[in-house]
Design a protein around this motif. Structure first.
Motif, PDB file in Angstrom:
ATOM      1  N   GLN A   1     -18.372  -3.275  -8.514  1.00  0.00           N
ATOM      2  CA  GLN A   1     -16.884  -3.318  -9.415  1.00  0.00           C
ATOM      3  C   GLN A   1     -17.354  -2.505 -10.032  1.00  0.00           C
ATOM      4  O   GLN A   1     -16.803  -1.902 -10.983  1.00  0.00           O
ATOM      5  N   LYS A   2     -17.364  -0.861  -9.771  1.00  0.00           N
ATOM      6  CA  LYS A   2     -17.037   0.052 -10.477  1.00  0.00           C
ATOM      7  C   LYS A   2     -16.714   0.975  -9.991  1.00  0.00           C
ATOM      8  O   LYS A   2     -16.347   2.591 -10.318  1.00  0.00           O
ATOM      9  N   TYR A   3     -17.439   1.768  -8.094  1.00  0.00           N
ATOM     10  CA  TYR A   3     -16.166   2.056  -7.649  1.00  0.00           C
ATOM     11  C   TYR A   3     -15.039   2.224  -7.113  1.00  0.00           C
ATOM     12  O   TYR A   3     -15.080   0.880  -6.362  1.00  0.00           O
ATOM     13  N   ILE A   4     -14.122   3.247  -6.642  1.00  0.00           N
ATOM     14  CA  ILE A   4     -12.716   3.098  -6.217  1.00  0.00           C
ATOM     15  C   ILE A   4     -12.793   3.114  -5.439  1.00  0.00           C
ATOM     16  O   ILE A   4     -13.442   3.803  -4.574  1.00  0.00           O
ATOM     17  N   GLU A   5     -12.023   2.297  -4.679  1.00  0.00           N
ATOM     18  CA  GLU A   5     -12.038   2.543  -2.735  1.00  0.00           C
ATOM     19  C   GLU A   5     -10.234   2.351  -2.676  1.00  0.00           C
ATOM     20  O   GLU A   5     -10.566   3.593  -2.191  1.00  0.00           O
ATOM     21  N   GLU A   6      -9.977   1.230  -2.855  1.00  0.00           N
ATOM     22  CA  GLU A   6      -8.349   1.736  -2.133  1.00  0.00           C
ATOM     23  C   GLU A   6      -7.612   0.929  -3.026  1.00  0.00           C
ATOM     24  O   GLU A   6      -7.752  -0.422  -3.205  1.00  0.00           O
ATOM     25  N   VAL A   7      -5.954   1.076  -2.489  1.00  0.00           N
ATOM     26  CA  VAL A   7      -5.126   0.222  -3.087  1.00  0.00           C
ATOM     27  C   VAL A   7      -4.354  -1.242  -2.205  1.00  0.00           C
ATOM     28  O   VAL A   7      -4.907  -0.283  -0.663  1.00  0.00           O
ATOM     29  N   GLY A   8      -4.019  -2.030  -2.803  1.00  0.00           N
ATOM     30  CA  GLY A   8      -3.871  -2.980  -0.926  1.00  0.00           C
ATOM     31  C   GLY A   8      -3.243  -2.539   0.062  1.00  0.00           C
ATOM     32  O   GLY A   8      -3.459  -2.666   1.168  1.00  0.00           O
ATOM     33  N   THR A   9      -2.066  -1.021  -0.037  1.00  0.00           N
ATOM     34  CA  THR A   9      -1.468  -1.446   0.919  1.00  0.00           C
ATOM     35  C   THR A   9      -1.544   0.371   1.351  1.00  0.00           C
ATOM     36  O   THR A   9      -0.616   1.681   1.915  1.00  0.00           O
ATOM     37  N   MET A  10      -2.384   1.213   0.528  1.00  0.00           N
ATOM     38  CA  MET A  10      -2.537   2.745   0.587  1.00  0.00           C
ATOM     39  C   MET A  10      -3.788   3.110   0.621  1.00  0.00           C
ATOM     40  O   MET A  10      -4.378   2.765   0.332  1.00  0.00           O
ATOM     41  N   ASN A  11      -3.963   4.204   0.958  1.00  0.00           N
ATOM     42  CA  ASN A  11      -5.549   5.001  -0.242  1.00  0.00           C
ATOM     43  C   ASN A  11      -5.162   5.444  -0.868  1.00  0.00           C
ATOM     44  O   ASN A  11      -3.943   6.039  -1.466  1.00  0.00           O
ATOM     45  N   ILE A  12      -6.155   5.887  -1.321  1.00  0.00           N
ATOM     46  CA  ILE A  12      -5.768   6.139  -3.030  1.00  0.00           C
ATOM     47  C   ILE A  12      -6.527   7.949  -3.797  1.00  0.00           C
ATOM     48  O   ILE A  12      -7.818   8.186  -3.267  1.00  0.00           O
ATOM     49  N   PHE A  13      -5.170   8.992  -4.216  1.00  0.00           N
ATOM     50  CA  PHE A  13      -5.925  10.305  -4.705  1.00  0.00           C
ATOM     51  C   PHE A  13      -5.850  10.987  -5.829  1.00  0.00           C
ATOM     52  O   PHE A  13      -4.941   9.870  -6.654  1.00  0.00           O
ATOM     53  N   PHE A  14      -7.162  10.719  -6.135  1.00  0.00           N
ATOM     54  CA  PHE A  14      -6.850  11.732  -8.132  1.00  0.00           C
ATOM     55  C   PHE A  14      -6.948  13.162  -8.060  1.00  0.00           C
ATOM     56  O   PHE A  14      -7.593  13.797  -7.916  1.00  0.00           O
TER      57      PHE A  14
END
Length: 357
Positions: free
Chosen positions: A226-239
């Motif tokens: 529970q440390k590394y980012i995966e995705e949002v419930g309905t979409m991929n994520i970008f920073f």
């Protein structure tokens, strides 16, 4: 190529007022259907009137969840063409989900042909207002009347069509996202990479809690640490950090999004620095503390680009870009939607013409 039989609906519906469409509640006159039986393969491809279908109470999908789906869109362009966006890529991913769920592989060319024929038949349902589209939902369910755990021998494949407005009722505005710290959705080696109902069922409780707390969606972290980012419930994520576009690398537990691929290809074409790698939630919060976190946005078929204005993790809230739409988010949204709707040249070959109205 297999012939596709067509049975026309006795009565044709009409497209409602385009400002009243909503998302996923209105359906067109026809649907594509195909059957599978072990030893016979996929067969009986047909287009029939949209409607309910009979299923046994013992159908395996109702008990063991062997099912997959896809989501893609068709658009009406300014010169009255109907086009689909990256349909073959979507159908190939459909087959990838089938492989993960032990569902027999499908003929992509046949599905593509059936899809185009279905849309051409119901072309009057494709809305024309900016931000609207025809949502396309292929899905497969296991229908053996058998209460026992095994790979099914019988399946039904459907493609249904739904004219839709904007995915978020608030429109293209920054959303508030809760970083999940209690629930987990998927693990490597599991179903996270597949578009299967179980994936979305696993996200509902966390999304419900987040909504009660005033958040639009949940940002999932890896299930192990529970440390590394995966995705949002309905979409991929970008920073966007220090001018670099970063998105979590594909690892088997997140979806290989088609819009995600588009964002990466466009950003690289624009000469931006782009990275697919592991990124922790600590890194994001540290970048914000140092003033280097410029934008956060999601990508997906339904919303295309969804800017994120606030993240909340363990009670610590951060506001991104003054809760305003970022320059890159806006530019990507404008460009990708312009390709989809024929307002700019499609240099990538993503748009597939179905018919002209």
């Amino acid at each position: 190529m297999t012939d596709i039989a067509v049975t026309l609906a006795d009565k044709r519906g009409t497209l409602p007022a385009e400002d009243k469409l909503g998302f996923g509640k209105i359906f067109t006159d026809h649907m594509f259907v195909m059957d599978y039986v072990t030893g016979q393969g996929w067969h009986n491809a047909r287009i029939i009137p949209y409607g309910d279908f009979d299923i046994s109470p013992a159908a395996m999908v109702l008990h063991y969840g062997q099912a997959i789906f896809e989501g893609m869109k068709a658009f009406r362009t300014g010169d009255n063409r109907v086009v689909t966006y990256r349909p073959v890529d979507h159908l190939k991913r459909f087959n990838n989900s089938a492989d993960i769920l032990s569902i027999p592989q499908m003929d992509v060319d046949l599905l593509h042909a059936g899809l185009k024929q279905l849309i051409a038949l119901d072309k009057e349902w494709v809305p024309k207002s900016l931000g609207t589209s025809l949502y396309i939902r292929p899905f497969v369910v296991s229908v053996d009347p058998y209460v026992g755990v095994k790979v099914a021998d019988e399946y039904k494949l459907f493609i249904i069509l739904s004219p839709v407005g904007a995915y978020y009722a608030s429109g293209f505005k920054p959303v508030k996202i809760k970083v999940e710290e209690h629930f987990v959705r998927a693990v490597k080696g599991g179903l996270g990479e597949a578009k299967t109902p179980a994936n979305y069922a696993a996200s509902l409780k966390a999304a419900e809690v987040a909504k009660e707390e005033g958040y639009t969606q949940v940002l999932w972290l890896d299930a192990l640490e529970q440390k590394y980012i995966e995705e949002v419930g309905t979409m991929n994520i970008f920073f966007k950090i220090g001018g670099e576009i970063i998105t979590p690398e594909l690892n088997g537990s997140i979806l290989n999004g088609i819009t995600r691929r588009s964002v990466l290809e466009v950003a690289k074409d624009w000469g931006m620095k782009v990275s697919e790698r592991r990124i922790s939630i600590d890194e994001v919060y540290q970048a914000h503390a140092e003033g280097r976190l410029q934008e956060v946005f999601g990508s997906g078929t339904a919303a295309v680009i969804s800017p994120v204005g606030e993240l909340s993790w363990k009670g610590r809230k951060i506001v991104i870009n003054n809760n305003e739409i970022g320059e890159t988010s806006q530019k990507l949204f404008d460009y990708i939607t312009s390709i989809q709707q024929g307002r700019v040249a499609d240099k990538f070959g993503w748009v597939d013409e179905v018919t002209k109205l």
